[in-house]
Write a protein that holds these residues in place. Structure first.
Motif, PDB file in Angstrom:
ATOM      1  N   PRO A   5       0.835  -1.213   0.000  1.00 26.87           N
ATOM      2  CA  PRO A   5       0.000   0.000   0.000  1.00 26.87           C
ATOM      3  C   PRO A   5       0.865   1.257   0.000  1.00 26.87           C
ATOM      4  O   PRO A   5       1.956   1.276   0.566  1.00 26.87           O
ATOM      5  CB  PRO A   5      -0.801  -0.117   1.292  1.00 26.87           C
ATOM      6  CG  PRO A   5      -0.097  -1.125   2.125  1.00 26.87           C
ATOM      7  CD  PRO A   5       0.705  -1.986   1.214  1.00 26.87           C
ATOM      8  N   THR A   6       0.358   2.276  -0.640  1.00 29.75           N
ATOM      9  CA  THR A   6       1.075   3.548  -0.655  1.00 29.75           C
ATOM     10  C   THR A   6       0.889   4.240   0.696  1.00 29.75           C
ATOM     11  O   THR A   6       0.034   3.849   1.493  1.00 29.75           O
ATOM     12  CB  THR A   6       0.515   4.466  -1.763  1.00 29.75           C
ATOM     13  OG1 THR A   6      -0.835   4.800  -1.428  1.00 29.75           O
ATOM     14  CG2 THR A   6       0.581   3.791  -3.130  1.00 29.75           C
ATOM     15  N   ARG A   7       1.669   5.254   0.920  1.00 35.45           N
ATOM     16  CA  ARG A   7       1.499   6.039   2.157  1.00 35.45           C
ATOM     17  C   ARG A   7       0.099   6.635   2.225  1.00 35.45           C
ATOM     18  O   ARG A   7      -0.507   6.691   3.282  1.00 35.45           O
ATOM     19  CB  ARG A   7       2.545   7.141   2.239  1.00 35.45           C
ATOM     20  CG  ARG A   7       3.898   6.626   2.580  1.00 35.45           C
ATOM     21  CD  ARG A   7       4.873   7.743   2.781  1.00 35.45           C
ATOM     22  NE  ARG A   7       6.193   7.162   2.935  1.00 35.45           N
ATOM     23  CZ  ARG A   7       7.284   7.847   3.060  1.00 35.45           C
ATOM     24  NH1 ARG A   7       7.231   9.158   3.053  1.00 35.45           N
ATOM     25  NH2 ARG A   7       8.439   7.247   3.186  1.00 35.45           N
ATOM     26  N   ARG A   8      -0.379   7.051   1.079  1.00 31.19           N
ATOM     27  CA  ARG A   8      -1.725   7.619   1.031  1.00 31.19           C
ATOM     28  C   ARG A   8      -2.767   6.577   1.447  1.00 31.19           C
ATOM     29  O   ARG A   8      -3.701   6.879   2.188  1.00 31.19           O
ATOM     30  CB  ARG A   8      -2.003   8.122  -0.379  1.00 31.19           C
ATOM     31  CG  ARG A   8      -3.290   8.841  -0.530  1.00 31.19           C
ATOM     32  CD  ARG A   8      -3.474   9.289  -1.950  1.00 31.19           C
ATOM     33  NE  ARG A   8      -4.411  10.374  -1.994  1.00 31.19           N
ATOM     34  CZ  ARG A   8      -4.680  11.063  -3.064  1.00 31.19           C
ATOM     35  NH1 ARG A   8      -4.066  10.788  -4.198  1.00 31.19           N
ATOM     36  NH2 ARG A   8      -5.552  12.028  -3.045  1.00 31.19           N
ATOM     37  N   ASP A   9      -2.603   5.327   0.980  1.00 29.21           N
ATOM     38  CA  ASP A   9      -3.510   4.250   1.370  1.00 29.21           C
ATOM     39  C   ASP A   9      -3.468   4.019   2.877  1.00 29.21           C
ATOM     40  O   ASP A   9      -4.500   3.843   3.520  1.00 29.21           O
ATOM     41  CB  ASP A   9      -3.142   2.942   0.661  1.00 29.21           C
ATOM     42  CG  ASP A   9      -3.340   2.993  -0.842  1.00 29.21           C
ATOM     43  OD1 ASP A   9      -4.159   3.817  -1.311  1.00 29.21           O
ATOM     44  OD2 ASP A   9      -2.669   2.208  -1.536  1.00 29.21           O
ATOM     45  N   VAL A  10      -2.269   4.003   3.429  1.00 26.21           N
ATOM     46  CA  VAL A  10      -2.103   3.772   4.861  1.00 26.21           C
ATOM     47  C   VAL A  10      -2.756   4.905   5.659  1.00 26.21           C
ATOM     48  O   VAL A  10      -3.464   4.658   6.641  1.00 26.21           O
ATOM     49  CB  VAL A  10      -0.611   3.608   5.236  1.00 26.21           C
ATOM     50  CG1 VAL A  10      -0.429   3.572   6.737  1.00 26.21           C
ATOM     51  CG2 VAL A  10      -0.054   2.352   4.591  1.00 26.21           C
ATOM     52  N   ALA A  12      -5.203   6.813   4.683  1.00 25.44           N
ATOM     53  CA  ALA A  12      -6.655   6.686   4.523  1.00 25.44           C
ATOM     54  C   ALA A  12      -7.209   5.595   5.440  1.00 25.44           C
ATOM     55  O   ALA A  12      -8.236   5.795   6.110  1.00 25.44           O
ATOM     56  CB  ALA A  12      -6.999   6.377   3.072  1.00 25.44           C
ATOM     57  N   LEU A  13      -6.548   4.453   5.513  1.00 27.80           N
ATOM     58  CA  LEU A  13      -7.009   3.366   6.375  1.00 27.80           C
ATOM     59  C   LEU A  13      -6.945   3.748   7.849  1.00 27.80           C
ATOM     60  O   LEU A  13      -7.876   3.488   8.612  1.00 27.80           O
ATOM     61  CB  LEU A  13      -6.170   2.109   6.139  1.00 27.80           C
ATOM     62  CG  LEU A  13      -6.424   1.392   4.821  1.00 27.80           C
ATOM     63  CD1 LEU A  13      -5.368   0.312   4.586  1.00 27.80           C
ATOM     64  CD2 LEU A  13      -7.815   0.792   4.800  1.00 27.80           C
ATOM     65  N   SER A  81     -15.408   8.406   6.516  1.00 29.85           N
ATOM     66  CA  SER A  81     -14.286   9.327   6.411  1.00 29.85           C
ATOM     67  C   SER A  81     -14.548  10.540   7.278  1.00 29.85           C
ATOM     68  O   SER A  81     -13.644  11.177   7.769  1.00 29.85           O
ATOM     69  CB  SER A  81     -14.091   9.773   4.962  1.00 29.85           C
ATOM     70  OG  SER A  81     -13.754   8.671   4.172  1.00 29.85           O
TER      71      SER A  81
END
Length: 134
Positions: A5-10, A12-13, A81
């Motif tokens: 996962p990208t940093r952005r994915d992390v 977001a999670l 979110s």
């Protein structure tokens, strides 16, 4: 070669994971602050009873929903979110305290209403989707 996962994915999670607890904190803090603004800063007993009330509110929801333990696999909840629940739960907790003349009782009720209100509203907002399995 697959990438993780990208940093952005992390981000977001993790943000989604924090929405529930953060909203609870905002609801309880909001109820306490609004009650204090209306009634003045509480004494030690009233502040403690606010915590007791918040604990009782959550316990009442748990008992009413027959919580015993979580199953190994819970149905997926709708990820959030943005959590709008504190905008209702905080003021809902503070409102009845304005009408209760005894400070200790007012703070106890504010904590109970904010806590129980948050648990119930958050469950409604994040409830199972129609596509979730029974």
């Amino acid at each position: 070669m697959t990438t993780g996962p990208t940093r952005r994915d992390v981000v977001a999670l993790r943000t989604r994971d924090l929405v529930g607890p953060h909203g609870y904190t905002l609801s309880i803090t909001g109820a306490f602050t609004m009650t204090a603004a209306e009634r003045g800063l509480p004494g030690v007993l009233a502040a403690y009873l606010f915590v007791v009330g918040a604990s009782l509110g959550m316990a009442a929801v748990a008992l009413a929903s027959r919580v015993r333990r979580l199953p190994d696999e819970c149905p997926a909840s709708r990820p959030l979110s943005i959590n709008p629940v504190p905008l209702v739960a905080g003021p809902a907790g503070a409102l009845p305290a304005n009408f209760i003349p005894i400070e200790a009782v007012a703070y106890t009720v504010a904590g109970a209403v904010a806590s129980a209100g948050y648990a119930l509203l958050y469950a409604l907002v994040t409830g199972r989707r129609r596509s979730d399995p029974e």
